[in-house]
Design a protein around this motif. Structure first.
Motif, PDB file in Angstrom:
ATOM      1  N   PHE A  25       0.655  -1.628   0.258  1.00 22.82           N
ATOM      2  CA  PHE A  25       0.024  -0.019  -0.095  1.00 22.82           C
ATOM      3  C   PHE A  25       0.995   0.942   0.203  1.00 22.82           C
ATOM      4  O   PHE A  25       1.212   2.245  -0.867  1.00 22.82           O
ATOM      5  CB  PHE A  25      -0.673   0.344   0.748  1.00 22.82           C
ATOM      6  CG  PHE A  25      -1.893   0.827   1.544  1.00 22.82           C
ATOM      7  CD1 PHE A  25      -3.209   1.317   0.825  1.00 22.82           C
ATOM      8  CD2 PHE A  25      -1.205   1.994   2.324  1.00 22.82           C
ATOM      9  CE1 PHE A  25      -3.542   2.604   0.648  1.00 22.82           C
ATOM     10  CE2 PHE A  25      -2.194   3.559   2.725  1.00 22.82           C
ATOM     11  CZ  PHE A  25      -3.188   3.938   1.531  1.00 22.82           C
ATOM     12  N   HIS A  26       1.885   1.384   0.884  1.00 25.35           N
ATOM     13  CA  HIS A  26       2.970   2.396   1.062  1.00 25.35           C
ATOM     14  C   HIS A  26       3.304   2.856  -0.508  1.00 25.35           C
ATOM     15  O   HIS A  26       3.264   3.546  -0.916  1.00 25.35           O
ATOM     16  CB  HIS A  26       3.665   2.657   2.118  1.00 25.35           C
ATOM     17  CG  HIS A  26       4.142   3.319   2.202  1.00 25.35           C
ATOM     18  ND1 HIS A  26       5.711   3.493   2.064  1.00 25.35           N
ATOM     19  CD2 HIS A  26       4.524   4.373   3.632  1.00 25.35           C
ATOM     20  CE1 HIS A  26       5.537   5.023   2.333  1.00 25.35           C
ATOM     21  NE2 HIS A  26       5.193   5.228   3.582  1.00 25.35           N
ATOM     22  N   SER A  27       3.890   1.679  -0.989  1.00 25.20           N
ATOM     23  CA  SER A  27       4.743   1.914  -2.916  1.00 25.20           C
ATOM     24  C   SER A  27       3.785   1.889  -3.273  1.00 25.20           C
ATOM     25  O   SER A  27       4.587   3.208  -4.275  1.00 25.20           O
ATOM     26  CB  SER A  27       5.100   0.541  -2.278  1.00 25.20           C
ATOM     27  OG  SER A  27       5.856   0.553  -3.930  1.00 25.20           O
ATOM     28  N   ILE A  28       2.799   1.679  -3.581  1.00 26.64           N
ATOM     29  CA  ILE A  28       1.648   1.991  -4.516  1.00 26.64           C
ATOM     30  C   ILE A  28       1.733   3.223  -4.185  1.00 26.64           C
ATOM     31  O   ILE A  28       0.780   4.457  -5.031  1.00 26.64           O
ATOM     32  CB  ILE A  28       0.825   0.888  -4.727  1.00 26.64           C
ATOM     33  CG1 ILE A  28       1.047   0.040  -5.230  1.00 26.64           C
ATOM     34  CG2 ILE A  28      -0.188   1.499  -5.229  1.00 26.64           C
ATOM     35  CD1 ILE A  28       1.886  -0.592  -6.802  1.00 26.64           C
ATOM     36  N   VAL A  29       0.878   4.309  -3.362  1.00 32.31           N
ATOM     37  CA  VAL A  29       0.262   4.850  -2.932  1.00 32.31           C
ATOM     38  C   VAL A  29       1.155   6.016  -3.002  1.00 32.31           C
ATOM     39  O   VAL A  29       1.357   7.270  -3.861  1.00 32.31           O
ATOM     40  CB  VAL A  29      -0.293   4.848  -1.288  1.00 32.31           C
ATOM     41  CG1 VAL A  29      -0.199   6.729  -1.106  1.00 32.31           C
ATOM     42  CG2 VAL A  29      -1.677   4.390  -1.640  1.00 32.31           C
ATOM     43  N   GLN A  30       2.485   5.644  -2.584  1.00 35.18           N
ATOM     44  CA  GLN A  30       3.896   7.056  -2.948  1.00 35.18           C
ATOM     45  C   GLN A  30       4.184   7.350  -4.657  1.00 35.18           C
ATOM     46  O   GLN A  30       4.099   8.000  -5.061  1.00 35.18           O
ATOM     47  CB  GLN A  30       5.630   5.988  -2.177  1.00 35.18           C
ATOM     48  CG  GLN A  30       6.683   6.859  -2.801  1.00 35.18           C
ATOM     49  CD  GLN A  30       6.648   8.632  -1.921  1.00 35.18           C
ATOM     50  OE1 GLN A  30       6.160   8.106  -0.942  1.00 35.18           O
ATOM     51  NE2 GLN A  30       7.309   9.229  -1.920  1.00 35.18           N
ATOM     52  N   THR A  31       4.025   6.192  -4.946  1.00 33.60           N
ATOM     53  CA  THR A  31       3.788   5.640  -6.614  1.00 33.60           C
ATOM     54  C   THR A  31       3.388   7.193  -7.707  1.00 33.60           C
ATOM     55  O   THR A  31       2.900   8.025  -8.278  1.00 33.60           O
ATOM     56  CB  THR A  31       3.906   4.293  -7.516  1.00 33.60           C
ATOM     57  OG1 THR A  31       5.552   3.973  -6.875  1.00 33.60           O
ATOM     58  CG2 THR A  31       4.173   4.718  -8.691  1.00 33.60           C
ATOM     59  N   VAL A  32       1.480   6.938  -6.783  1.00 34.77           N
ATOM     60  CA  VAL A  32       0.390   7.476  -7.259  1.00 34.77           C
ATOM     61  C   VAL A  32       0.956   8.616  -7.636  1.00 34.77           C
ATOM     62  O   VAL A  32       0.510   9.464  -7.865  1.00 34.77           O
ATOM     63  CB  VAL A  32      -1.067   6.436  -7.420  1.00 34.77           C
ATOM     64  CG1 VAL A  32      -2.532   7.613  -7.064  1.00 34.77           C
ATOM     65  CG2 VAL A  32      -1.550   5.082  -7.721  1.00 34.77           C
ATOM     66  N   ALA A  33       0.849   9.171  -5.773  1.00 28.60           N
ATOM     67  CA  ALA A  33       1.419  10.675  -5.293  1.00 28.60           C
ATOM     68  C   ALA A  33       2.122  11.302  -6.315  1.00 28.60           C
ATOM     69  O   ALA A  33       2.034  12.079  -7.018  1.00 28.60           O
ATOM     70  CB  ALA A  33       1.530  10.177  -3.655  1.00 28.60           C
ATOM     71  N   SER A  34       3.314  10.738  -7.293  1.00 29.22           N
ATOM     72  CA  SER A  34       4.512  11.388  -7.409  1.00 29.22           C
ATOM     73  C   SER A  34       4.008  11.482  -8.857  1.00 29.22           C
ATOM     74  O   SER A  34       4.134  12.104  -9.897  1.00 29.22           O
ATOM     75  CB  SER A  34       5.430  10.876  -7.412  1.00 29.22           C
ATOM     76  OG  SER A  34       5.882  10.516  -6.031  1.00 29.22           O
ATOM     77  N   ASN A  35       2.904  10.628 -10.229  1.00 33.87           N
ATOM     78  CA  ASN A  35       2.679  10.487 -10.750  1.00 33.87           C
ATOM     79  C   ASN A  35       1.528  11.463 -11.022  1.00 33.87           C
ATOM     80  O   ASN A  35       1.294  12.396 -11.254  1.00 33.87           O
ATOM     81  CB  ASN A  35       1.705   9.267 -11.330  1.00 33.87           C
ATOM     82  CG  ASN A  35       3.017   7.837 -11.880  1.00 33.87           C
ATOM     83  OD1 ASN A  35       4.415   9.054 -12.180  1.00 33.87           O
ATOM     84  ND2 ASN A  35       2.608   6.607 -11.171  1.00 33.87           N
TER      85      ASN A  35
END
Length: 111
Positions: A25-35
């Motif tokens: 969850f943390h990894s995906i949210v981090q990536t989505v936020a950056s995008n």
């Protein structure tokens, strides 16, 4: 239309990752936020970073975009005193580089 589809798919990926593990969850949210931030969907990206308790990165993104006041407000309301100080000191360094000494002093006094 394409942006809306991406946003929905990205948020769905966050939901699915939450069902897998905290790390996913943390990894995906981090990536989505950056995008989101790179696509100029700043508010959405910042909210996602706050969701995963990554306020310091949210502030850094705002500062990189020249949104110093927003970063300071976010720091004051969401960060630990140490992290807030980091955000404010970076702002002061920017102000000093621009020879805005008076404003730099006011920012430091607001800590």
């Amino acid at each position: 239309p394409q942006e809306e589809r991406y946003a929905k798919d990205a948020l769905m990926a966050c939901v699915i990752a939450a069902a897998e593990s905290k790390e996913a969850f943390h990894s995906i949210v981090q990536t989505v936020a950056s995008n989101f931030i790179s696509q100029n969907q700043i508010r959405e990206g910042i909210q996602l970073l706050l969701l995963i308790k990554n306020g310091i990165e949210a502030c850094q993104h705002l500062q990189n975009l020249g949104r110093w006041d927003e970063a300071a407000l976010l720091a004051k309301t969401h960060l630990t005193p140490t992290d807030m100080e980091t955000v404010y000191v970076r702002w002061c360094s920017e102000l000093v580089a621009k020879k805005q000494y008076h404003k730099s002093i006011l920012v430091l006094l607001s800590l």
